[in-house]
Design an enzyme around this catalytic site. Sequence first.
Site: not given
Length: 513
Positions: A212, A435, A488
Site C-alpha cells: 500500500s 512547497d 487490497h
Amino acid sequence: MLVTPIPKLTAFLLSLSTTPLKSSLSFPGVINFYRRRRSYRVFTSMAEAGSVYVDVAGDSRSEHATGKWFSVPELRLRDHRFVVPLDYSLDSKTSPKITVFAREIVAVGKEEQAMPYLLYLQGGPGFEGPRPSEAGGWIQRACEEFRVILLDQRGTGLSTPLTSSSMLQFKSAQDLADYLVHFRADNIVKDAEFIRVRLVPNADPWTILGQSFGGFCALTYLSFAPEGLKQVLITGGIPPIGKACTADDVYEAGFEQVARQNEKYYKRFPEDIEIVREIVKYLTESEGGGVPLPSGGILTPKGLQTLGLSGLGSSTGFERLHYMLERVWDPILVTGAPKRISQFFLNAFDNWHSFDTNPLYALLHEAIYCEGASSRWSAHRLREKTEFKFDAVKAVKESQPVLLTGEMIFPWLFDEIHALKPFKAAADLLAKKEDWPPLYDVATLKTNKVPVAAAIYYEDMYVNFKLVTETASQISGIRLWITNEFMHSGLRDAGRQVLDHLLGMINGKKPLF
C-alpha cells in the site's frame, strides 16, 4: 551491520582507508551527510547485544543500538534503534534527532547465517510495522531466504511516535505543521538508507517489499536511491505520478470505486440498507445532529459514512461491518423506553479508524500526493461535486441506500473525532502548504534498472487500477501481476501465496508472458 572478529580488527580498520564503502545515497544534500557520519560497528558475534562500535575517527557514538535475540514460535527476533536526523537537509550537528526502530527477524537456527536482507515498508501513512507473534503468512515465506527487517516508519510505533498525546507538546499549530512535514515518504526512504549502510554487511543493496503506502515509498526509493535496491516487490501500492498534486485524480476515481463497493456490499447484505437509513434518521433528529461518542467526539451522519474506509475495501471488511451494524440498537426492555444506539456500536465506531493511536494517518493522508502544490482538502472538494451521491440525509428522504465513503480524510473529522480536535489548525496548514518537495523522479523511473514486481488488485478500492497502470507504464522493467482474486489486503490474507508469486516473477520462476 559489519561483523568482524576481534583478531581481525586492526586489519579491518586499516582497510577502511583504502576500501570505499558502497553507498546508494543520491538525495540532494544527504550523501555528504553520510560521508561525514559513516561509522563501522565491530561485534564479537552476530548474537552480541550491544550498541558500542568504533568508527574511523576512533570515537564511540550511539547511532545504533542492537537488542538481544528473543523468540516467538519458529522465529528469532531482535530490535534495532537508530538515532537519525529529523531534517536531512541540515548539517548533522544542527538537525534535531529522532529515533527510528526496526525489528530483525530470521527463522530459528539462522541467526548466524549470511542471508540477503528484505526491508518491509508498511502501509499507511502513519502506521507501525507488524508485530509477529508466530511464524506465518508472508513473514514465514520471506524468512526462508531473507533476513526480514520490519521498520516502524518515523513517527510510528517505537520510532519517536507522534501520538495524540505526544503532539500536544507543540506550542502552536505552525510548530506542529513544520515538524510534520518531515514525516513523508522522502524522509522514510532516507531513514531506510541510513539503516541499510549501517546494518547490511558491506552496505550491499537489499530487497524491499512495499504494501500500500509502502509501495509509494518504494517508488520514492527507486526515484532517489536506486543503488540501494537489489529488487523491489510491491503489493497494492503504486501511486499516481507526474503532477504537482495528484490528490484530485485519486479522489475523483476513488469516489466512483467506492460507489461500486457500496453496491456490492448492499447486494450481499440488503437488510443493512434500512438499518443504515434508520441510523442516519436517528442521528439527524438527535440534538446537535448526532450522539456523543465514548471518546468525547460526536457521531453524525457524515461520520457514520466513514465506516466505509475500513469496511468496504478489505477481504473481511463486509462481514465486520455487517456484524457491527446488526448490534446497533439497544433492546427495548421496558415498554415505552426510547430507542437508543447501543454502547457496543458506539465503542466499535470509536475503535474502527485508530485515529486515537495513529493520528498521522489523518494529518498526512493527502500530503502523500503533493509535490509542489497543496491538496486544499481534495477529498472534501471532490465530495461536494458528487454530494448528490453521498448526501446521507437526502438518501434517507428519497428512500435510497446511504453510500458510505472510502479512504478519504475530511476537515470536519477534526471537529467530530475527539483525538483529532487539537490538531485541526495544523491539519489546515498542511492542506494549504504548497512547497512540498518532490517524491518521485519520472525520468529516473523511465530508465530504472532495478527489477520490480508488483501485485495489482483489479478491484482495489484504495489504489485505483486505472491510475496504477498509468504509472506502471512509466517504470522501466516493472512486471505486473494483475488479479481480482484478492482485495487490497491480499498480503495479509494470503501472504505466502502473494509473496511467493512475486518472488517467482522477479527471479525467473514465472514465465515472462
